[in-house]
Motif scaffolding. Structure first.
Motif, PDB file in Angstrom:
ATOM      1  N   PRO A  59     -12.274   9.316   0.784  1.00  0.00           N
ATOM      2  CA  PRO A  59     -11.574   8.389  -0.115  1.00  0.00           C
ATOM      3  C   PRO A  59     -10.078   8.447   0.108  1.00  0.00           C
ATOM      4  O   PRO A  59      -9.552   9.476   0.579  1.00  0.00           O
ATOM      5  CB  PRO A  59     -11.952   8.901  -1.511  1.00  0.00           C
ATOM      6  N   PRO A  60      -9.353   7.396  -0.185  1.00  0.00           N
ATOM      7  CA  PRO A  60      -7.892   7.396   0.008  1.00  0.00           C
ATOM      8  C   PRO A  60      -7.208   8.219  -1.073  1.00  0.00           C
ATOM      9  O   PRO A  60      -6.778   7.707  -2.109  1.00  0.00           O
ATOM     10  CB  PRO A  60      -7.522   5.916  -0.076  1.00  0.00           C
ATOM     11  N   LEU A  61      -7.082   9.514  -0.841  1.00  0.00           N
ATOM     12  CA  LEU A  61      -6.540  10.437  -1.830  1.00  0.00           C
ATOM     13  C   LEU A  61      -5.017  10.344  -1.894  1.00  0.00           C
ATOM     14  O   LEU A  61      -4.348  10.203  -0.873  1.00  0.00           O
ATOM     15  CB  LEU A  61      -6.947  11.870  -1.486  1.00  0.00           C
ATOM     16  N   GLU A 100      -1.758  -3.681  -6.615  1.00  0.00           N
ATOM     17  CA  GLU A 100      -1.995  -3.308  -5.227  1.00  0.00           C
ATOM     18  C   GLU A 100      -2.213  -4.535  -4.361  1.00  0.00           C
ATOM     19  O   GLU A 100      -2.591  -5.601  -4.826  1.00  0.00           O
ATOM     20  CB  GLU A 100      -3.249  -2.426  -5.133  1.00  0.00           C
ATOM     21  N   ALA A 101      -1.975  -4.342  -3.090  1.00  0.00           N
ATOM     22  CA  ALA A 101      -2.288  -5.409  -2.148  1.00  0.00           C
ATOM     23  C   ALA A 101      -3.797  -5.541  -2.027  1.00  0.00           C
ATOM     24  O   ALA A 101      -4.506  -4.575  -1.875  1.00  0.00           O
ATOM     25  CB  ALA A 101      -1.688  -5.091  -0.777  1.00  0.00           C
ATOM     26  N   GLN A 114      -3.548   5.190   0.059  1.00  0.00           N
ATOM     27  CA  GLN A 114      -3.005   4.117  -0.761  1.00  0.00           C
ATOM     28  C   GLN A 114      -3.668   4.125  -2.135  1.00  0.00           C
ATOM     29  O   GLN A 114      -4.743   4.668  -2.324  1.00  0.00           O
ATOM     30  CB  GLN A 114      -3.209   2.750  -0.097  1.00  0.00           C
ATOM     31  N   LYS A 115      -2.999   3.523  -3.105  1.00  0.00           N
ATOM     32  CA  LYS A 115      -3.577   3.404  -4.439  1.00  0.00           C
ATOM     33  C   LYS A 115      -4.587   2.258  -4.418  1.00  0.00           C
ATOM     34  O   LYS A 115      -4.278   1.151  -3.996  1.00  0.00           O
ATOM     35  CB  LYS A 115      -2.493   3.112  -5.468  1.00  0.00           C
ATOM     36  N   LEU A 122       0.822  -1.203   0.000  1.00  0.00           N
ATOM     37  CA  LEU A 122       0.000   0.000   0.000  1.00  0.00           C
ATOM     38  C   LEU A 122       0.862   1.262   0.000  1.00  0.00           C
ATOM     39  O   LEU A 122       0.399   2.332  -0.387  1.00  0.00           O
ATOM     40  CB  LEU A 122      -0.914   0.023   1.228  1.00  0.00           C
ATOM     41  N   LEU A 123       2.102   1.147   0.447  1.00  0.00           N
ATOM     42  CA  LEU A 123       2.984   2.307   0.537  1.00  0.00           C
ATOM     43  C   LEU A 123       3.578   2.594  -0.833  1.00  0.00           C
ATOM     44  O   LEU A 123       4.642   2.095  -1.196  1.00  0.00           O
ATOM     45  CB  LEU A 123       4.086   2.045   1.561  1.00  0.00           C
ATOM     46  N   GLN A 124       2.862   3.394  -1.609  1.00  0.00           N
ATOM     47  CA  GLN A 124       3.269   3.766  -2.948  1.00  0.00           C
ATOM     48  C   GLN A 124       3.424   5.278  -3.033  1.00  0.00           C
ATOM     49  O   GLN A 124       2.944   6.007  -2.157  1.00  0.00           O
ATOM     50  CB  GLN A 124       2.225   3.289  -3.962  1.00  0.00           C
ATOM     51  N   PRO A 125       4.102   5.790  -4.057  1.00  0.00           N
ATOM     52  CA  PRO A 125       4.246   7.246  -4.186  1.00  0.00           C
ATOM     53  C   PRO A 125       2.906   7.959  -4.131  1.00  0.00           C
ATOM     54  O   PRO A 125       1.921   7.507  -4.707  1.00  0.00           O
ATOM     55  CB  PRO A 125       4.903   7.407  -5.566  1.00  0.00           C
TER      56      PRO A 125
END
Length: 528
Positions: free
Chosen positions: A70-72, A391-392, A33-34, A14-17
């Motif tokens: 939302p996960p922005l 993604e996970a 997260q993406k 989940l730790l992405q740019p």
């Protein structure tokens, strides 16, 4: 300064740019997260639990009176401190990319309601604003300034997609710099005001901004229009009298040409700038100290950082401020290594002026070696890194077994991630660029059947030259499912059937003279 390698144990993919970190009283939370959090994490917010160099992510909760957040990714974040009588702190969240790869223009206020060893609960409120509301964007900044006993938030810079009226199939996914307008947001009265200043000529994205009292300093940033990283240093001063606010801008010498850098605050007046890029294919490995005092800014080199070989040679890096002089950095794992983690992570800690030196951690160097040749590095857009990875989709089920219907509703929104046909194979979690014109979204083309609908060009088996030709020539197109209904407009090319070679008998004239019995007798003798 210390550089500590940490091992991400849970949900590391989940730790992405583009992620963000929130620090509430020393507790750091991950956000952005993406991909949608789905059923295993209904909020998309995680507590970063770091013990014995292991990083674990524990899902957090939202109160019942909270709106859906939302996960922005790539939003603008800023801490909104409470009054002197109250210790409550909030974070302002504006803009960013949604998991549908759309851009958000909403503003949220998020605060920590309760925290225990097993459960953290947040409250999130969406603010309704009027006036000159900033357009949807990402890669911008937001700061809080104080003047004459009042406070406002200041939004500047960023990128956005080109307007819908200007989009074609070819440039649908293109991004542009936002206009260089400065927005003042008053949360007490819920109003926004925009200002156009002659000193600001470019809407810089992924720049750095630091604020103290009534002044904001802006440095660095990337401009798409001329593909440069600005070396200018801007000083914005906001005055809040009883009447209309006054905003002035001054260009100062001594700026830094950098984009996507991270700033962490080590004391009341001191900040440290770390990371970022100085060109399209070169990281900036030099750190700087920023001192804000008496309405002035002083930029000096240092503190020095002993980067590991992996960090020096990696193609990209990303991260975020953890608060209190700490930064979480991530670098991609070697592509040739069969490992479960997509990235390696470090915690970079800088000493504050009041900290005890004995508490400084010993730097732990990463032992992995990078198999990627730094000479083969490809250019990347600021902080986006063209990181298209799966993604996970699994969490620790034992930790949480709740479900949020909003996730499914939001995921089914029509937009760029659409089910264009029964055979559509575009997946939000695994999609990678297929055409050279694609940046952040799959290329699409409009089917002219009925009222029209969008389909993915890749699902329609369109070659890139054909996709560009259909876009440039403004030709009506019909998808695979509707082409049979419009044969009049898309008639297939006529195929020329080969002519049968006539049998050479006795010549045309002799053949005509033969009577029917004679022909039968001749053919019988011919095929015996």
């Amino acid at each position: 300064m210390s550089l500590q390698v940490v091992s991400a144990v849970t949900n590391s993919s989940l730790l992405q740019p583009g992620f963000s970190l929130l620090n509430f009283d020393g507790h750091v939370f991950f956000f952005g997260q993406k991909g949608w959090p789905k059923r295993s994490c209904p909020t998309g917010v995680f507590l970063l639990d770091i013990k014995q160099n292991e990083l674990r992510m524990k899902p957090a909760f939202f109160s019942k009176d909270s709106c859906y957040l939302p996960p922005l990714r790539y939003p603008a974040l800023c801490m909104l401190r409470g009054d002197a009588e109250s210790d409550e702190n909030q974070y302002i969240i504006h803009g960013g990319k949604t998991p549908n790869n759309d851009l958000s223009d909403k503003i949220y206020l998020i605060s920590l309601v309760s925290k225990s060893s097993k459960k953290a609960t947040f409250q999130c409120i969406e603010k309704d604003l009027g006036g000159d509301v900033p357009e949807a964007r990402y890669g911008h900044t937001i700061n809080v300034v104080h003047s004459r006993g009042k406070r406002v938030s200041v939004i500047f810079g960023g990128r956005s997609y080109i307007p819908l009226a200007q989009r074609t199939t070819e440039n649908w996914n293109s991004v542009v710099d936002c206009l260089p307008s400065v927005f003042l947001v008053d949360f007490e009265f819920g109003c926004c005001t925009s200002y156009v200043l002659p000193e600001l000529q470019d809407g810089l994205a992924f720049h750095v901004s630091v604020a103290r009292n009534d002044t904001i300093y802006i440095l660095g940033g990337h401009s798409l229009q001329n593909n440069t990283r600005s070396p200018s240093l801007y000083k914005l001063k906001v005055d809040l009298p009883l009447g209309s606010p006054a905003v002035t801008c001054t260009i100062l010498p001594g700026g830094i040409s950098v984009s996507s850098a991270i700033v962490t605050q080590t004391s009341d007046t001191k900040f440290v700038l770390v990371g970022g890029y100085q060109s399209d294919s070169q990281k900036r490995l030099v750190c700087n100290t920023l001192v804000l005092k008496d309405g002035k800014i002083e930029i000096t080199d240092g503190p020095s950082t002993d980067w590991t070989p992996d960090i020096k040679h990696c193609r990209m890096w990303f991260g975020c401020d953890m608060g209190k002089g700490s930064v979480l950095l991530g670098i991609p794992g070697a592509n040739k290594q069969l490992i479960s983690d997509a990235n390696y992570f470090y915690i970079l800690r800088y000493k504050g002026a009041t900290e005890d030196k004995e508490e400084e951690l010993t730097a732990q160097m990463c032992s992995q070696t990078s198999t990627e040749d730094p000479g083969d590095s490809t250019p990347f857009e600021d902080s986006e890194e063209f990181c298209f990875s799966a993604e996970a989709n699994s969490f620790d089920v034992d930790d949480l077994d709740t479900y949020n219907e909003d996730d499914e509703d939001d995921e089914s929104e029509t937009g760029y991630w659409i089910t264009c046909s029964a055979t559509c194979n575009v997946d939000i979690n695994t999609w990678v660029p297929f055409y050279s014109t694609e940046l952040n979204k799959p290329a699409m083309i409009l089917c002219s059947s009925g009222a029209g609908h969008w389909v993915h060009a890749q699902c329609m088996d369109l070659s890139e030259p054909m996709l560009l030709r259909l876009s440039q020539a403004n030709i009506k197109y019909f998808c695979n499912e509707h082409v049979d209904l419009n044969k009049g407009l898309q008639t297939p090319k006529k195929v020329a059937h080969p002519k049968k070679q006539p049998m050479k008998l006795l010549g045309k004239k002799a053949s005509r003279k033969l009577t029917t019995p004679a022909k039968k007798s001749f053919l019988r003798r011919l095929f015996q």
